[in-house]
Scaffold this motif. Structure first.
Motif, PDB file in Angstrom:
ATOM      1  N   LEU A   5       0.632  -1.165  -0.441  1.00 34.92           N
ATOM      2  CA  LEU A   5       0.312  -0.023   0.303  1.00 34.92           C
ATOM      3  C   LEU A   5       0.766   1.045  -0.175  1.00 34.92           C
ATOM      4  N   VAL A   6       1.432   1.466  -1.123  1.00 36.40           N
ATOM      5  CA  VAL A   6       2.118   3.325  -1.105  1.00 36.40           C
ATOM      6  C   VAL A   6       1.578   3.557  -2.543  1.00 36.40           C
ATOM      7  N   GLU A   7       2.058   5.173  -2.624  1.00 36.78           N
ATOM      8  CA  GLU A   7       1.910   5.616  -3.197  1.00 36.78           C
ATOM      9  C   GLU A   7       2.619   5.640  -4.403  1.00 36.78           C
ATOM     10  N   ALA A   8       2.050   5.546  -5.777  1.00 38.99           N
ATOM     11  CA  ALA A   8       2.679   5.298  -7.078  1.00 38.99           C
ATOM     12  C   ALA A   8       2.589   6.565  -7.635  1.00 38.99           C
ATOM     13  N   PRO A   9       4.077   7.332  -8.358  1.00 36.56           N
ATOM     14  CA  PRO A   9       3.626   8.692  -9.055  1.00 36.56           C
ATOM     15  C   PRO A   9       3.246   8.982  -9.757  1.00 36.56           C
ATOM     16  N   PHE A  10       2.023  10.226  -9.936  1.00 42.33           N
ATOM     17  CA  PHE A  10       1.525   9.888 -10.886  1.00 42.33           C
ATOM     18  C   PHE A  10       1.962  11.039 -11.653  1.00 42.33           C
ATOM     19  N   VAL A  11       1.949   9.777 -13.167  1.00 43.56           N
ATOM     20  CA  VAL A  11       2.617  10.469 -15.007  1.00 43.56           C
ATOM     21  C   VAL A  11       0.880  10.802 -15.587  1.00 43.56           C
ATOM     22  N   ASP A  12       1.270  11.857 -16.186  1.00 43.78           N
ATOM     23  CA  ASP A  12       0.697  12.659 -16.981  1.00 43.78           C
ATOM     24  C   ASP A  12       0.773  11.561 -17.759  1.00 43.78           C
ATOM     25  N   GLY A  13      -1.131  11.585 -17.929  1.00 41.63           N
ATOM     26  CA  GLY A  13      -1.342  10.730 -19.152  1.00 41.63           C
ATOM     27  C   GLY A  13      -0.864  11.094 -20.169  1.00 41.63           C
ATOM     28  N   GLY A  14      -1.063  12.270 -21.005  1.00 46.65           N
ATOM     29  CA  GLY A  14       0.346  12.222 -22.209  1.00 46.65           C
ATOM     30  C   GLY A  14       0.728  11.975 -23.009  1.00 46.65           C
ATOM     31  N   VAL A  15       2.385  12.086 -22.077  1.00 44.52           N
ATOM     32  CA  VAL A  15       3.151  11.002 -21.613  1.00 44.52           C
ATOM     33  C   VAL A  15       2.786   9.458 -22.065  1.00 44.52           C
ATOM     34  N   LEU A  16       2.116   8.826 -22.005  1.00 42.84           N
ATOM     35  CA  LEU A  16       1.690   7.135 -21.962  1.00 42.84           C
ATOM     36  C   LEU A  16       0.435   7.375 -22.949  1.00 42.84           C
ATOM     37  N   GLY A  17       0.495   8.198 -23.523  1.00 45.44           N
ATOM     38  CA  GLY A  17      -0.564   8.005 -25.169  1.00 45.44           C
ATOM     39  C   GLY A  17      -1.820   8.611 -25.425  1.00 45.44           C
ATOM     40  N   GLN A  21      -7.629  15.199 -24.984  1.00 44.47           N
ATOM     41  CA  GLN A  21      -8.708  15.765 -24.020  1.00 44.47           C
ATOM     42  C   GLN A  21      -9.050  14.429 -22.253  1.00 44.47           C
ATOM     43  N   ILE A  22      -8.484  14.066 -22.596  1.00 47.38           N
ATOM     44  CA  ILE A  22      -8.452  12.577 -21.230  1.00 47.38           C
ATOM     45  C   ILE A  22      -7.044  12.728 -20.741  1.00 47.38           C
ATOM     46  N   ALA A  23      -5.796  13.016 -21.754  1.00 47.94           N
ATOM     47  CA  ALA A  23      -4.708  13.771 -20.995  1.00 47.94           C
ATOM     48  C   ALA A  23      -4.853  14.036 -19.759  1.00 47.94           C
ATOM     49  N   HIS A  24      -5.467  15.507 -20.506  1.00 45.90           N
ATOM     50  CA  HIS A  24      -5.260  16.894 -19.602  1.00 45.90           C
ATOM     51  C   HIS A  24      -6.476  16.658 -18.324  1.00 45.90           C
ATOM     52  N   SER A  25      -7.031  15.214 -18.519  1.00 42.39           N
ATOM     53  CA  SER A  25      -9.262  15.550 -17.234  1.00 42.39           C
ATOM     54  C   SER A  25      -7.839  15.706 -15.974  1.00 42.39           C
ATOM     55  N   ASP A  26      -8.280  16.557 -14.897  1.00 43.65           N
ATOM     56  CA  ASP A  26      -7.953  15.743 -13.695  1.00 43.65           C
ATOM     57  C   ASP A  26      -8.254  15.013 -12.798  1.00 43.65           C
TER      58      ASP A  26
END
Length: 92
Positions: A5-17, A21-26
């Motif tokens: 149970l650890v915090e994963a780093p948040f990766v911007d969806g745009g970097v993941l392809g 409109q999804i990549a910039h969602s909050d």
């Protein structure tokens, strides 16, 4: 935090392809399952993880599986119900 149970780093969806409109969602989905939702202590850790996402400007959507061993019990109830009365298992 405890193992598993650890915090994963948040990766911007745009970097993941992801599409723009999804990549910039909050919105961010946070999924917890099994043993990670089994104790009050872990729920406090989950609270902290969700708060961290809120504090960083994200809107978390929390999804969790059944408590530890509950999924197995539900499967056992269904299997038993095919050929006999699952009342005892339902009592559990």
């Amino acid at each position: 935090m405890s193992q598993g149970l650890v915090e994963a780093p948040f990766v911007d969806g745009g970097v993941l392809g992801a599409p723009e409109q999804i990549a910039h969602s909050d919105l961010v989905v946070m999924k917890f399952g099994g043993t990670s939702v089994a104790t009050a202590e872990n729920w406090q850790k989950i609270r902290t993880l969700v708060k961290n996402r809120l504090d960083s400007g994200l809107r978390p959507i929390v999804v969790h599986s059944a408590l530890s061993k509950v999924t197995n019990l539900l499967q056992q109830i269904l299997t038993t119900a095919v050929s006999e009365d699952p009342a005892e298992l339902l009592g559990e």
